[in-house]
Motif scaffolding. Structure first.
Motif, PDB file in Angstrom:
ATOM      1  N   ILE A 181      13.483   0.261   0.003  1.00 46.00           N
ATOM      2  CA  ILE A 181      14.174  -0.764   0.788  1.00 46.00           C
ATOM      3  C   ILE A 181      14.116  -1.926  -0.289  1.00 46.00           C
ATOM      4  CG2 ILE A 181      13.952  -2.397   2.480  1.00 46.00           C
ATOM      5  CD1 ILE A 181      12.591  -0.202   4.020  1.00 46.00           C
ATOM      6  N   GLU A 182      13.200  -2.111  -1.229  1.00 41.90           N
ATOM      7  CA  GLU A 182      13.191  -3.121  -2.088  1.00 41.90           C
ATOM      8  C   GLU A 182      14.249  -3.291  -2.968  1.00 41.90           C
ATOM      9  OE1 GLU A 182       8.185  -3.705  -2.671  1.00 41.90           O
ATOM     10  OE2 GLU A 182       9.526  -3.348  -4.524  1.00 41.90           O
ATOM     11  N   LYS A 183      14.768  -1.916  -3.380  1.00 41.97           N
ATOM     12  CA  LYS A 183      15.615  -1.935  -4.376  1.00 41.97           C
ATOM     13  C   LYS A 183      16.865  -2.417  -3.948  1.00 41.97           C
ATOM     14  CE  LYS A 183      14.191   2.339  -6.492  1.00 41.97           C
ATOM     15  NZ  LYS A 183      14.749   3.861  -6.662  1.00 41.97           N
ATOM     16  N   THR A 184      17.121  -1.760  -2.424  1.00 40.59           N
ATOM     17  CA  THR A 184      18.411  -2.270  -1.535  1.00 40.59           C
ATOM     18  C   THR A 184      18.347  -3.717  -1.450  1.00 40.59           C
ATOM     19  OG1 THR A 184      18.033  -0.055  -0.341  1.00 40.59           O
ATOM     20  CG2 THR A 184      19.483  -1.616   0.430  1.00 40.59           C
ATOM     21  N   ALA A 185      17.237  -4.312  -1.302  1.00 41.90           N
ATOM     22  CA  ALA A 185      17.338  -5.748  -1.108  1.00 41.90           C
ATOM     23  C   ALA A 185      17.719  -6.458  -2.149  1.00 41.90           C
ATOM     24  CB  ALA A 185      15.789  -6.333  -0.820  1.00 41.90           C
ATOM     25  N   GLU A 186      17.557  -5.845  -3.497  1.00 39.04           N
ATOM     26  CA  GLU A 186      18.233  -6.596  -4.667  1.00 39.04           C
ATOM     27  C   GLU A 186      19.523  -6.791  -4.689  1.00 39.04           C
ATOM     28  OE1 GLU A 186      17.082  -4.168  -8.188  1.00 39.04           O
ATOM     29  OE2 GLU A 186      15.091  -4.401  -7.640  1.00 39.04           O
ATOM     30  N   HIS A 187      20.380  -6.212  -4.124  1.00 40.95           N
ATOM     31  CA  HIS A 187      21.819  -6.436  -3.743  1.00 40.95           C
ATOM     32  C   HIS A 187      22.212  -6.768  -2.287  1.00 40.95           C
ATOM     33  CE1 HIS A 187      21.874  -2.161  -3.721  1.00 40.95           C
ATOM     34  NE2 HIS A 187      22.927  -2.399  -2.841  1.00 40.95           N
ATOM     35  N   LYS A 188      21.377  -6.430  -1.355  1.00 40.03           N
ATOM     36  CA  LYS A 188      21.616  -6.840  -0.095  1.00 40.03           C
ATOM     37  C   LYS A 188      20.417  -7.648   0.534  1.00 40.03           C
ATOM     38  CE  LYS A 188      24.472  -3.195   1.541  1.00 40.03           C
ATOM     39  NZ  LYS A 188      25.697  -3.936   2.170  1.00 40.03           N
ATOM     40  N   GLU A 219       0.805  -1.109   0.093  1.00 41.16           N
ATOM     41  CA  GLU A 219       0.130   0.195  -0.026  1.00 41.16           C
ATOM     42  C   GLU A 219       1.096   1.319  -0.078  1.00 41.16           C
ATOM     43  OE1 GLU A 219      -3.516   0.324   0.195  1.00 41.16           O
ATOM     44  OE2 GLU A 219      -3.197  -1.588  -0.513  1.00 41.16           O
ATOM     45  N   LEU A 220       2.094   1.153   0.611  1.00 49.07           N
ATOM     46  CA  LEU A 220       3.067   2.370   0.775  1.00 49.07           C
ATOM     47  C   LEU A 220       3.706   2.539  -0.557  1.00 49.07           C
ATOM     48  CD1 LEU A 220       4.063   1.946   4.473  1.00 49.07           C
ATOM     49  CD2 LEU A 220       2.353   3.484   3.506  1.00 49.07           C
ATOM     50  N   LYS A 221       3.444   1.826  -1.600  1.00 47.58           N
ATOM     51  CA  LYS A 221       4.251   1.962  -2.601  1.00 47.58           C
ATOM     52  C   LYS A 221       3.511   2.616  -3.816  1.00 47.58           C
ATOM     53  CE  LYS A 221       5.970  -1.977  -4.222  1.00 47.58           C
ATOM     54  NZ  LYS A 221       6.274  -3.353  -4.411  1.00 47.58           N
ATOM     55  N   LYS A 222       2.198   2.803  -3.282  1.00 42.52           N
ATOM     56  CA  LYS A 222       1.092   3.391  -4.424  1.00 42.52           C
ATOM     57  C   LYS A 222       1.210   5.156  -4.364  1.00 42.52           C
ATOM     58  CE  LYS A 222      -2.058  -0.163  -3.808  1.00 42.52           C
ATOM     59  NZ  LYS A 222      -3.103  -0.792  -3.287  1.00 42.52           N
ATOM     60  N   GLY A 223       0.943   5.752  -5.244  1.00 43.75           N
ATOM     61  CA  GLY A 223       0.862   7.085  -5.416  1.00 43.75           C
ATOM     62  C   GLY A 223       2.335   7.863  -5.869  1.00 43.75           C
ATOM     63  N   PRO A 224       2.264   8.853  -6.532  1.00 49.58           N
ATOM     64  CA  PRO A 224       3.199   9.431  -7.359  1.00 49.58           C
ATOM     65  C   PRO A 224       4.436   9.705  -6.554  1.00 49.58           C
ATOM     66  CG  PRO A 224       1.820  11.214  -7.055  1.00 49.58           C
ATOM     67  CD  PRO A 224       1.020   9.877  -6.442  1.00 49.58           C
ATOM     68  N   TRP A 225       4.320   9.772  -5.256  1.00 51.03           N
ATOM     69  CA  TRP A 225       5.665  10.319  -4.173  1.00 51.03           C
ATOM     70  C   TRP A 225       6.699   8.889  -4.051  1.00 51.03           C
ATOM     71  CZ3 TRP A 225       0.427  11.224  -3.361  1.00 51.03           C
ATOM     72  CH2 TRP A 225      -0.235  10.128  -2.392  1.00 51.03           C
ATOM     73  N   PRO A 226       7.768   9.708  -3.549  1.00 52.02           N
ATOM     74  CA  PRO A 226       8.747   8.374  -3.222  1.00 52.02           C
ATOM     75  C   PRO A 226       8.032   7.585  -2.141  1.00 52.02           C
ATOM     76  CG  PRO A 226       9.571  10.660  -3.091  1.00 52.02           C
ATOM     77  CD  PRO A 226       8.185  10.988  -3.284  1.00 52.02           C
ATOM     78  N   SER A 227       8.596   6.357  -2.302  1.00 49.65           N
ATOM     79  CA  SER A 227       8.210   5.294  -1.137  1.00 49.65           C
ATOM     80  C   SER A 227       9.390   4.627  -0.665  1.00 49.65           C
ATOM     81  CB  SER A 227       7.364   4.287  -1.809  1.00 49.65           C
ATOM     82  OG  SER A 227       7.432   3.262  -1.184  1.00 49.65           O
ATOM     83  N   PHE A 228       9.433   4.856   0.808  1.00 50.68           N
ATOM     84  CA  PHE A 228      10.532   4.250   1.188  1.00 50.68           C
ATOM     85  C   PHE A 228      10.576   2.650   1.178  1.00 50.68           C
ATOM     86  CE2 PHE A 228       9.046   2.131   5.425  1.00 50.68           C
ATOM     87  CZ  PHE A 228       7.672   2.658   5.605  1.00 50.68           C
ATOM     88  N   VAL A 229       9.479   2.143   0.972  1.00 50.50           N
ATOM     89  CA  VAL A 229       9.075   0.591   0.560  1.00 50.50           C
ATOM     90  C   VAL A 229      10.137   0.172  -0.583  1.00 50.50           C
ATOM     91  CG1 VAL A 229       7.589  -1.302   0.356  1.00 50.50           C
ATOM     92  CG2 VAL A 229       7.105   0.433   1.934  1.00 50.50           C
ATOM     93  N   LYS A 230       9.815   0.954  -1.512  1.00 54.09           N
ATOM     94  CA  LYS A 230      10.533   0.789  -2.658  1.00 54.09           C
ATOM     95  C   LYS A 230      12.009   0.931  -2.830  1.00 54.09           C
ATOM     96  CE  LYS A 230       6.824   3.117  -6.054  1.00 54.09           C
ATOM     97  NZ  LYS A 230       6.604   4.146  -6.576  1.00 54.09           N
TER      98      LYS A 230
END
Ligand code: HEM
Ligand code: SF4
Ligand code: SF4
Lengths: 410, 75
Positions: free
Chosen positions: A24-31, A11-22
């Motif tokens: 963290i997901e990106k970070t999880a790709e290499h960590k 739910e916290l990935k929705k909307g046009p604004w930056p999302s800390f969940v996104k």
């Protein structure tokens, strides 16, 4: 990560604004261990409770602060975040970095931490989020090599912070950056070796706009101001009026002390500076026409704090005007008197404001060596306090005597 | 050079071994000046015999051993 796995976080990935969940997901790709951070967060949202344990380890060799210890209650299920300490890194005054310095911090944090940062925390520090106990010391060593130091935490002087001031802001009445740097360097022992009753904060704003909100959260607020008159460029005032700024409605009527006048015919603005409280409103609306005066310095307020439960307490005027010039001896002498009195008399976990409240402003002023002054107001639109000592009073003449005397003379 | 003798430092260390202390309370219990207790604690920390411990917002001092024992329990 699939959104089915973490429905609440998604739910916290929705909307046009930056999302800390996104992020963290990106970070999880290499960590991959950062996936455990998402797992623990999802559980927290489900159960409406935090799973972080606070406190414990505080720092690196020789330091008593700068690291905020965090451990997971769900260490078995989320081993990747079993230890997830935050490092506070002392920011440069004004937050100016070379790209090289920024890249260096990020590289160090990629190696020794989660790769997640918060630029900057509300304390002003660079916040490096999430590392293990084992990595604290090597991470610090690398940061130190790159010229960075930890900030304050716990019962210590917290990292002093200042608004961007003269570096980028035309309203600055004092060199906030220089003063902030000087205080930081002068009080390294107080910053790194916590021995006080509780935390202590310096925050410095260049003008009464108070962009670092020092009045609402610093034990020792230093705010730029001026003694003489606001500088008026009448030509520029006229231009604003011609461009459709309603000077009467937007400026004059909003002056809190009603000390301004607008001559509609002559298109002239007049200010009774003796009644101006330096609120900055008129200057903010007409920045090209109005400027702070030339006789500049700072006002020092004390006892602000922003505790989570009780809400903020505004700091109280202690020094109505002080010169702010290197090496800032007067300010430091005052600060050291305050440290001393508070350290000696403050109870465990008592901030400066509570101590002043408990012993009274009179005793406090006496202890730190400041004369009472009617401008030491606690909050706007209230009378200042005044105090007296028994021995200061003149013996009062008995009114009956005066009346008897008057009767005799009649 | 320390301005305190080993005996005084031992006295502080013994108390520190019992739990994490605020130096304020420790000074009261030992009937010493807080400033002296602060200095002794800083020395003990620099020597690696004592260590800081934090509740999250407030800092305490304890012995190196006690800190390790408490860290172990946190895991
Ligand atoms: C026997 C006669 C009176 C007694 C016993 C009396 C008593 C008091 C007391 C105890 C207070 C509270 C003071 C405080 O805030 O600490 C007070 C306040 C006040 N009194 Fe009187 N008073 C008397 C007559 C008067 C008269 C004749 C006036 C006006 C003509 C007056 C005007 C006021 C006002 C305006 C305040 C409030 C002041 C403030 O806002 O702090 N009083 N009085
Ligand atoms: S507090 Fe004043 S000087 Fe500092 S950035 Fe804000 S407006 Fe500018
Ligand atoms: S700074 Fe504030 S108080 Fe002073 S003249 Fe302008 S609006 Fe009025």
């Amino acid at each position: 990560m699939s959104d089915e796995e973490f429905p609440l976080l998604s739910e916290l990935k929705k909307g046009p604004w930056p999302s800390f969940v996104k992020e963290i997901e990106k970070t999880a790709e290499h960590k991959p261990e950062m996936k455990d951070l998402l797992k623990q967060l999802e559980r927290s949202y489900e159960d409406k409770i935090t799973y972080w344990k606070h406190g414990g380890i505080v720092s690196v060799k020789g330091y008593g602060g700068g690291v905020i210890g965090r451990y997971s209650f769900l260490a078995k299920e989320c081993p990747g975040v079993a230890e997830f300490h935050t490092m506070r890194v002392n920011q440069p005054a004004g937050y100016f970095y070379t790209t090289e310095a920024l890249r260096k911090i990020c590289d160090i944090w990629e190696e020794y931490g989660s790769g997640l940062t918060n630029m900057h925390g509300s304390t002003g520090d660079i916040i490096l989020l999430g590392t293990t106990t084992h990595n604290l010391q090597p991470c610090f060593n690398e940061l130190a090599k790159a010229g960075f130091d930890l900030g304050g935490s716990g019962s210590a002087l917290r990292t002093p912070n200042a608004c961007v001031g003269p570096a980028r802001c035309e309203f600055a009445c004092i060199d906030t950056l220089e003063l902030c740097y000087d205080l930081t360097m002068s009080y390294q022992d107080e910053l790194h070796r916590p021995m006080w009753p509780y935390k202590f904060k310096f925050k410095i704003s260049g003008c009464p706009n108070d962009c670092v909100a020092s009045k609402a959260r610093a034990d020792f607020s230093i705010i730029g101001t001026w003694k003489d008159s606001i500088k008026i460029d009448q030509e520029e005032v006229k231009k604003y009026a011609e461009q459709g700024v309603d000077i009467k409605a937007r400026v004059v009527n909003n002056c809190p002390t009603k000390c301004m006048e607008w001559d509609e015919e002559k298109k002239e603005l007049r200010i009774d500076d003796s009644n101006c409280v330096r609120c900055m409103h008129c200057i903010n609306v007409l920045p090209k026409a109005l400027r702070p005066g030339d006789e500049r310095g700072a006002i020092i307020l004390m006892g602000g704090k922003a505790p989570i439960l009780e809400g903020p307490v505004m700091s109280w005027v202690v020094v109505p005007f002080i010169k702010v010039e290197p090496p800032f001896e007067e300010i430091k002498e005052l600060a050291e008197n305050v440290f001393e009195f508070w350290d000696e008399n403050g109870k465990f976990r008592e901030r400066l404001s509570e101590l002043i409240e408990r012993v009274g402003m009179m005793r406090f002023l006496e202890a730190v060596g400041i004369e009472p002054d009617p401008r030491q107001i606690k909050e706007p639109r209230t009378n200042p306090f005044y105090f007296w000592k028994e021995e200061d009073l003149k013996p009062r003449t008995d009114p009956w005597e005066i009346w008897r005397k008057a009767e005799k003379e009649m | 050079m320390s301005e305190f003798d080993e005996e005084t430092k031992q006295k502080v260390l013994e108390k520190l071994a019992t739990k994490p202390w605020s130096t304020r309370d420790l000074a009261k219990v030992l009937q010493m000046k807080k400033k002296d207790v602060d200095k002794i604690c800083k020395e003990l920390i620099a020597e690696g015999r004592a260590a800081y411990w934090s509740s999250g917002s407030t800092t305490y001092v304890t012995t190196k051993e006690k800190l390790e024992e408490m860290e172990e329990k946190r895991r």
